[in-house]
Design an enzyme around this catalytic site. Structure first.
Site, mmCIF file in Angstrom:
data_model
loop_
_atom_site.group_PDB
_atom_site.id
_atom_site.type_symbol
_atom_site.label_atom_id
_atom_site.label_comp_id
_atom_site.label_asym_id
_atom_site.label_seq_id
_atom_site.Cartn_x
_atom_site.Cartn_y
_atom_site.Cartn_z
ATOM 1 N N GLU A 1 -10.824 -9.655 2.608
ATOM 2 C CA GLU A 1 -9.563 -9.345 3.289
ATOM 3 C C GLU A 1 -9.874 -9.263 4.775
ATOM 4 O O GLU A 1 -10.719 -8.448 5.188
ATOM 5 C CB GLU A 1 -8.973 -8.024 2.779
ATOM 6 C CG GLU A 1 -7.676 -7.673 3.510
ATOM 7 C CD GLU A 1 -6.977 -6.440 2.947
ATOM 8 O OE1 GLU A 1 -7.172 -6.106 1.756
ATOM 9 O OE2 GLU A 1 -6.212 -5.820 3.713
ATOM 10 N N THR B 1 -6.844 6.006 10.240
ATOM 11 C CA THR B 1 -6.714 5.010 9.177
ATOM 12 C C THR B 1 -7.999 4.182 9.185
ATOM 13 O O THR B 1 -8.893 4.451 9.977
ATOM 14 C CB THR B 1 -5.449 4.143 9.392
ATOM 15 O OG1 THR B 1 -5.382 3.138 8.386
ATOM 16 C CG2 THR B 1 -5.456 3.460 10.754
ATOM 17 N N THR B 2 -8.086 3.179 8.295
ATOM 18 C CA THR B 2 -9.311 2.368 8.237
ATOM 19 C C THR B 2 -9.404 1.540 9.526
ATOM 20 O O THR B 2 -8.720 0.544 9.668
ATOM 21 C CB THR B 2 -9.278 1.443 7.008
ATOM 22 O OG1 THR B 2 -8.851 2.205 5.887
ATOM 23 C CG2 THR B 2 -10.641 0.851 6.733
ATOM 24 N N HIS C 1 0.999 6.221 1.926
ATOM 25 C CA HIS C 1 1.765 7.166 2.742
ATOM 26 C C HIS C 1 2.897 7.850 1.980
ATOM 27 O O HIS C 1 3.477 8.808 2.488
ATOM 28 C CB HIS C 1 2.231 6.493 4.032
ATOM 29 C CG HIS C 1 1.053 6.132 4.887
ATOM 30 N ND1 HIS C 1 0.070 7.059 5.198
ATOM 31 C CD2 HIS C 1 0.644 4.969 5.436
ATOM 32 C CE1 HIS C 1 -0.868 6.473 5.921
ATOM 33 N NE2 HIS C 1 -0.551 5.198 6.073
ATOM 34 N N HIS D 1 -5.489 3.796 -1.791
ATOM 35 C CA HIS D 1 -6.837 4.092 -1.298
ATOM 36 C C HIS D 1 -7.225 5.515 -1.712
ATOM 37 O O HIS D 1 -6.642 6.483 -1.223
ATOM 38 C CB HIS D 1 -6.827 3.961 0.232
ATOM 39 C CG HIS D 1 -8.171 4.107 0.873
ATOM 40 N ND1 HIS D 1 -8.375 3.863 2.217
ATOM 41 C CD2 HIS D 1 -9.387 4.472 0.380
ATOM 42 C CE1 HIS D 1 -9.654 4.069 2.523
ATOM 43 N NE2 HIS D 1 -10.279 4.445 1.427
ATOM 44 N N ASN E 1 0.851 -1.188 0.000
ATOM 45 C CA ASN E 1 0.000 0.000 0.000
ATOM 46 C C ASN E 1 0.897 1.252 0.000
ATOM 47 O O ASN E 1 1.725 1.415 0.899
ATOM 48 C CB ASN E 1 -0.904 -0.037 1.239
ATOM 49 C CG ASN E 1 -1.822 1.153 1.313
ATOM 50 O OD1 ASN E 1 -1.389 2.289 1.161
ATOM 51 N ND2 ASN E 1 -3.092 0.916 1.559
ATOM 52 N N ARG F 1 -7.223 12.705 1.305
ATOM 53 C CA ARG F 1 -6.159 13.190 2.195
ATOM 54 C C ARG F 1 -4.768 12.774 1.740
ATOM 55 O O ARG F 1 -3.795 13.406 2.089
ATOM 56 C CB ARG F 1 -6.395 12.725 3.637
ATOM 57 C CG ARG F 1 -6.233 11.246 3.851
ATOM 58 C CD ARG F 1 -6.269 10.893 5.314
ATOM 59 N NE ARG F 1 -7.589 11.094 5.899
ATOM 60 C CZ ARG F 1 -8.020 10.408 6.965
ATOM 61 N NH1 ARG F 1 -7.235 9.527 7.544
ATOM 62 N NH2 ARG F 1 -9.220 10.622 7.434
ATOM 63 N N ARG G 1 -9.413 8.005 -0.965
ATOM 64 C CA ARG G 1 -10.392 8.325 0.081
ATOM 65 C C ARG G 1 -11.306 9.448 -0.382
ATOM 66 O O ARG G 1 -10.917 10.294 -1.186
ATOM 67 C CB ARG G 1 -9.670 8.750 1.368
ATOM 68 C CG ARG G 1 -8.920 7.631 2.062
ATOM 69 C CD ARG G 1 -8.361 8.128 3.385
ATOM 70 N NE ARG G 1 -9.435 8.417 4.311
ATOM 71 C CZ ARG G 1 -9.783 7.621 5.332
ATOM 72 N NH1 ARG G 1 -9.120 6.510 5.576
ATOM 73 N NH2 ARG G 1 -10.779 7.950 6.119
ATOM 74 N N GLU H 1 -8.266 0.548 -3.145
ATOM 75 C CA GLU H 1 -9.095 0.523 -1.932
ATOM 76 C C GLU H 1 -10.095 1.641 -2.030
ATOM 77 O O GLU H 1 -9.743 2.765 -2.416
ATOM 78 C CB GLU H 1 -8.211 0.801 -0.720
ATOM 79 C CG GLU H 1 -7.857 -0.415 0.070
ATOM 80 C CD GLU H 1 -7.151 -0.003 1.334
ATOM 81 O OE1 GLU H 1 -7.684 0.836 2.083
ATOM 82 O OE2 GLU H 1 -6.046 -0.509 1.542
ATOM 83 N N HIS I 1 -3.697 -4.968 7.573
ATOM 84 C CA HIS I 1 -3.866 -3.840 8.485
ATOM 85 C C HIS I 1 -3.040 -4.034 9.764
ATOM 86 O O HIS I 1 -3.237 -5.008 10.485
ATOM 87 C CB HIS I 1 -5.315 -3.573 8.875
ATOM 88 C CG HIS I 1 -5.502 -2.126 9.253
ATOM 89 N ND1 HIS I 1 -5.182 -1.645 10.498
ATOM 90 C CD2 HIS I 1 -5.907 -1.068 8.528
ATOM 91 C CE1 HIS I 1 -5.409 -0.347 10.515
ATOM 92 N NE2 HIS I 1 -5.834 0.030 9.333
#
Ligand code: PXP
Length: 238
Positions: free
Chosen positions: A151, A100-101, A10, A43, A7, A49, A45, A70, A191
């Protein structure tokens, strides 16, 4: 041997701190794939962000690897995904205030919305995965929604602070994986996975892919992104 999805959100978090151009998530994706990542996860979002619309299009165009988007159930995001056609879409819950999620999808209580999104995405030949807690009822309902993949949220396992509770959380994930496989689902996990807690999850029979972000990006600051991915890939593959 499970696959490793990296992922790259970041990388974009760091870029958005200045809202300029560096570091570029597309360049990061290329390095991750060269270092052994089996897929790239990003992701988009609703609050944008970190990953921006232009990133997902650039990733789709330029990254020759499996792209796992995602996303929430939001209608606008589902429309974007339908046009973008990532190889895979992972449906996650989203709350504006969260860091976060934080939890998995509640497929039971949001069944109609989940089924609708799965149907739209499946029609576009996008493989759909549902991010859910290790709970049999949620797994059964996930299969009913038409998703081919789940997942399992490993956040509670990551947060367990005693050996006993960690073992309990691991057992839950093992049982959930076995149950999902019996129902014919592809079972992934992710995660909060880190260099010191990933191996027991990677060893669960039947786990297809682990999706890992923050730990790899944090380590990348010190050892470089390629090295951070290679180290995680080794842990996942052992
Ligand atoms: N899988 C899903 C569905 C996620 O939402 C996230 C976080 O974006 C991850 C995996 C990666 O989590 P982490 O950054 O804690 O490794």
């Amino acid at each position: 041997m499970p696959l490793l999805g990296v992922n790259i959100d970041h990388v974009a978090t760091l870029r958005q701190a200045r809202r300029e151009f560096d570091p570029d998530p597309v360049k990061a994706a290329v390095i991750c794939l060269q270092a052994g990542a089996d897929s790239i996860v990003a992701h988009l979002r609703e609050d944008r962000r970190h990953i921006q619309d232009k990133d997902v299009w650039a990733l789709r165009r330029t990254v020759h690897g499996r792209f796992n988007l995602e996303m929430s159930l939001d209608a606008e995001i589902v429309r974007i995904a339908s046009r973008l056609k990532p190889d895979q879409a992972t449906l996650v819950p989203e709350r504006r205030q969260e860091i976060t999620t934080e939890g998995g999808l509640d497929v039971i209580h949001q069944f109609d919305a989940v089924r609708r999104a799965v149907e739209v995405l499946n029609k576009k030949k996008i493989a759909v995965s549902l991010f859910i807690p290790p709970d049999k009822k949620q797994i059964l309902k996930s299969r009913e929604s038409g998703a081919a993949m789940i997942e399992i949220h490993t956040g509670a396992y990551d947060r367990a602070r005693t050996d006993q509770s960690r073992a309990r959380q691991l057992r839950k994930i093992q049982e959930a994986t076995a149950y999902g496989r019996r129902l014919g689902l592809i079972v992934n996990a992710g995660h909060g996975l880190k260099y010191d807690n990933t191996r027991p999850i990677a060893r669960i029979p039947g786990i297809a892919e682990l999706n890992i972000g923050h730990a790899i990006m944090a380590r990348a600051l010190f050892v470089g992104l390629g090295q951070a991915v290679r180290e995680m890939k080794e842990l996942v593959a052992l």
